[in-house]
Design a protein around this motif. Sequence first.
Motif, PDB file in Angstrom:
ATOM      1  N   VAL A 125      45.753  26.868  -1.920  1.00 34.40           N
ATOM      2  CA  VAL A 125      45.632  25.510  -1.383  1.00 34.40           C
ATOM      3  C   VAL A 125      47.002  24.868  -1.224  1.00 34.40           C
ATOM      4  CG1 VAL A 125      44.804  23.194  -1.955  1.00 34.40           C
ATOM      5  CG2 VAL A 125      43.276  25.136  -2.168  1.00 34.40           C
ATOM      6  N   LYS A 126      47.903  25.091  -2.177  1.00 35.53           N
ATOM      7  CA  LYS A 126      49.250  24.539  -2.053  1.00 35.53           C
ATOM      8  C   LYS A 126      49.961  25.091  -0.824  1.00 35.53           C
ATOM      9  CE  LYS A 126      50.149  23.527  -6.928  1.00 35.53           C
ATOM     10  NZ  LYS A 126      50.998  23.862  -8.109  1.00 35.53           N
ATOM     11  N   ASN A 134      45.972  23.210  11.425  1.00 37.69           N
ATOM     12  CA  ASN A 134      45.389  24.087  10.423  1.00 37.69           C
ATOM     13  C   ASN A 134      44.946  25.373  11.086  1.00 37.69           C
ATOM     14  OD1 ASN A 134      42.734  23.597  11.591  1.00 37.69           O
ATOM     15  ND2 ASN A 134      42.787  21.616  10.551  1.00 37.69           N
ATOM     16  N   VAL A 135      44.423  26.278  10.314  1.00 36.63           N
ATOM     17  CA  VAL A 135      44.062  27.596  10.813  1.00 36.63           C
ATOM     18  C   VAL A 135      42.941  27.512  11.829  1.00 36.63           C
ATOM     19  CG1 VAL A 135      43.228  29.885  10.134  1.00 36.63           C
ATOM     20  CG2 VAL A 135      44.818  28.668   8.660  1.00 36.63           C
ATOM     21  N   PRO A 177      41.091  16.112   4.248  1.00 38.29           N
ATOM     22  CA  PRO A 177      42.205  15.385   3.614  1.00 38.29           C
ATOM     23  C   PRO A 177      42.832  16.205   2.480  1.00 38.29           C
ATOM     24  CG  PRO A 177      40.312  13.949   3.892  1.00 38.29           C
ATOM     25  CD  PRO A 177      39.844  15.326   4.251  1.00 38.29           C
ATOM     26  N   THR A 178      44.072  15.865   2.205  1.00 41.88           N
ATOM     27  CA  THR A 178      44.794  16.613   1.166  1.00 41.88           C
ATOM     28  C   THR A 178      44.163  16.426  -0.205  1.00 41.88           C
ATOM     29  OG1 THR A 178      46.832  16.295   2.431  1.00 41.88           O
ATOM     30  CG2 THR A 178      47.058  16.978   0.120  1.00 41.88           C
ATOM     31  N   SER A 179      43.652  15.243  -0.495  1.00 43.54           N
ATOM     32  CA  SER A 179      43.038  14.991  -1.802  1.00 43.54           C
ATOM     33  C   SER A 179      41.818  15.878  -2.022  1.00 43.54           C
ATOM     34  CB  SER A 179      42.646  13.518  -1.914  1.00 43.54           C
ATOM     35  OG  SER A 179      41.730  13.166  -0.878  1.00 43.54           O
ATOM     36  N   ALA A 184      39.425  20.859  -4.680  1.00 45.86           N
ATOM     37  CA  ALA A 184      38.474  21.932  -4.361  1.00 45.86           C
ATOM     38  C   ALA A 184      38.491  23.050  -5.423  1.00 45.86           C
ATOM     39  CB  ALA A 184      38.758  22.491  -2.966  1.00 45.86           C
ATOM     40  N   PRO A 185      39.658  23.547  -5.898  1.00 45.16           N
ATOM     41  CA  PRO A 185      39.626  24.595  -6.933  1.00 45.16           C
ATOM     42  C   PRO A 185      38.940  24.163  -8.233  1.00 45.16           C
ATOM     43  CG  PRO A 185      41.788  24.494  -5.915  1.00 45.16           C
ATOM     44  CD  PRO A 185      41.032  23.306  -5.419  1.00 45.16           C
TER      45      PRO A 185
END
Length: 687
Positions: free
Chosen positions: A134-135, A147-148, A216-218, A223-224
Amino acid sequence: MAESMSVRKVLRLVDIILRVPPLFIIDELFRTRLGLQQIDTSNSTLSFINEVDSFSDVNFFRRKLIFSGSDTSFDSQFYRIFVFQLLSFLGSSLSFLSASCIFMLWTKHLIVLYMYLISVGIVFISYWANVSTVKIVIATASVTQSNVLEDFLSLNIENLLNPDGCLWPLLQNYALQCALAYGFACVHLGPRYAFLQKLLPVSFLAPSILSLLPLPTSVLHHAPVFAALLPLALVKFVLWCSALPIIQTIYGGFHYARNFVSNFGLSTLLETQWQRLTVPCVLRTFWLLRVTEHAGALAYDLWNGNSSSLFLTDPPLPTVLAALKSLRITGCDTLTSVLGMTSIISYICRYIGCFFQGGNDKSIGTVSAILFYILALQTGLTTLEPEKRFIRLCRNFCLLFTALLHFLHNIVNPLLMSLSASHNPSIHRHARALGVCLFLIIYPSSLLIYLWTNHPISTWLLAVSAFSVEVIVKVIVSLLIYMLFLIDANRLTFWEKLDDYVYYIRAFGNTVEFCFGIFLFFNGAWILLFESGGAVRAGMIGIHAYFNIWSEARAGWNVFMKRRTAANKINSLPEASESQLQKLDDVCAICYQEMQTAKITRCNHFFHGVCLRKWLYVQDRCPLCHKILYRVDNSDDGKEGEGDEEEELEIEEEMVIDNFEPGILNADQIAAGFRQMRVEERTPIAS
């Protein structure tokens, strides 16, 4: 049958491997000294030296607390050190007890424990891999502003195939999370509902799937954490449900040990558990894996051009020899590593003994292992600096090898005696035994020449020399007795002086051994007082003084007094004349050999003088009629003579009762009548 044997060996190997990790934990705890820091005391000054890297103030490590009268200087940092040391010691002690309990578990419990630990490890590896991925995705998105999924829909092949992009980390994380999900589904001990088993892969892959979306980044950061909730819940559920079975297992083990000790004893329990746990094999495996690990780290450092891990000397050794020296130094730096090295030495010494003996005797390996470990403890091997540790290790090996020569002599000596006394015509067996004796003379002689020409005089050198000379004397004594027995075996007549010659030779050897024992006692006392003291060394000196000096002196004196008393008794008996021997024309009832000379007992029986003397070592009665052979006359008091007559009376009663055929009278009546008859014989007849 062969398949069952192979399966049994595989299961035994698995059991050994499962018990090795707790030893690594214990070894690391010993390396850190159970969290205790070094304390240096000098001139009424107490210095606490902290070795923890978390404190940045270097001067604080050597701050002193000076005691002057009743005033003591304390500060907040001292309390931090004290509390930190206390917590470290308690945590290390708890870890040590836990690792020891894990080591002693049954195999089925070990398998369950390792399955649980593997499931916990899989959860944390999955969480770490998801966080790292994720980082990378967030960092890449902040640079490319895409993004991908957007790159894939827009067919932006350049961004997708960019090595610095996030596609390759995502694919790697996909493969890793799939493998981890499959492994966790196989080994976890939680409830195996079909829905949960299908949901586990989704939980592991969720952060990687969400990383494809423009979220969003948050959300991506958290998520992990949410992905690990389901497997963590299963792990915690298993831990909570296993609390009662764990307590029952511990209580059951304690109850089993208590009942076993009450029924069979503590020694039997220890022997049974030693065999169940296969401790020597586990220690050997642990030490070999530990040395292999150090060898791998050493090879990696040498590959990168870093030779700081080598303990270089002046002049420097070749790389291979320096590496072997480093491995030997690091292979005995903790108590557990010394135990592992002890097991390896026991294994090697066992096969050395089998080679010289031709059998499968494990005693020499056990004794060698105990001796090496005692030497390591009394010399403080684990607490020495690397260079001094290597020197002390080599000296301990030298002492062990000289002691091994004594063990080999104890093996070959009975073989020599049996070959010489049994008329064994096998030249091969005689040559093999004599070859071992020749080795036991040449090797210590060569060792003495080398040591005295290359090393200065020291207490260690004197101890090795004493052991070496002692084994040479013992081998020479054995060879002389072997030659005497061979001569006696080839004689046609009985050799009465053989026993005396054997006694004189053995007495000489025992006297030399006793003198060396006294010398080693004073040598050890000098080391204890002036070189290196310690409770272990003091205890070993006390044991040596009792068993090798006092007990041997008492046993030798008892043998000497028995021989002297027996010789006096034999000299008091008359010698048989040639006419009496020709008229008798019989053999000695003890050795069944013809009598050229004989002694006549009070009961008019003929025996060889030397045979009768050996018999008197055991008892003072005739071998044939059980009458007393020797009586001390005392004119002032006749109680001793009366005691002898009473003993003769009891023997005669037993002989009559044993030989009496069953009839009207019973044994008690016969004995009473016999005593009455003896009384009448003693009553004086009135004139």
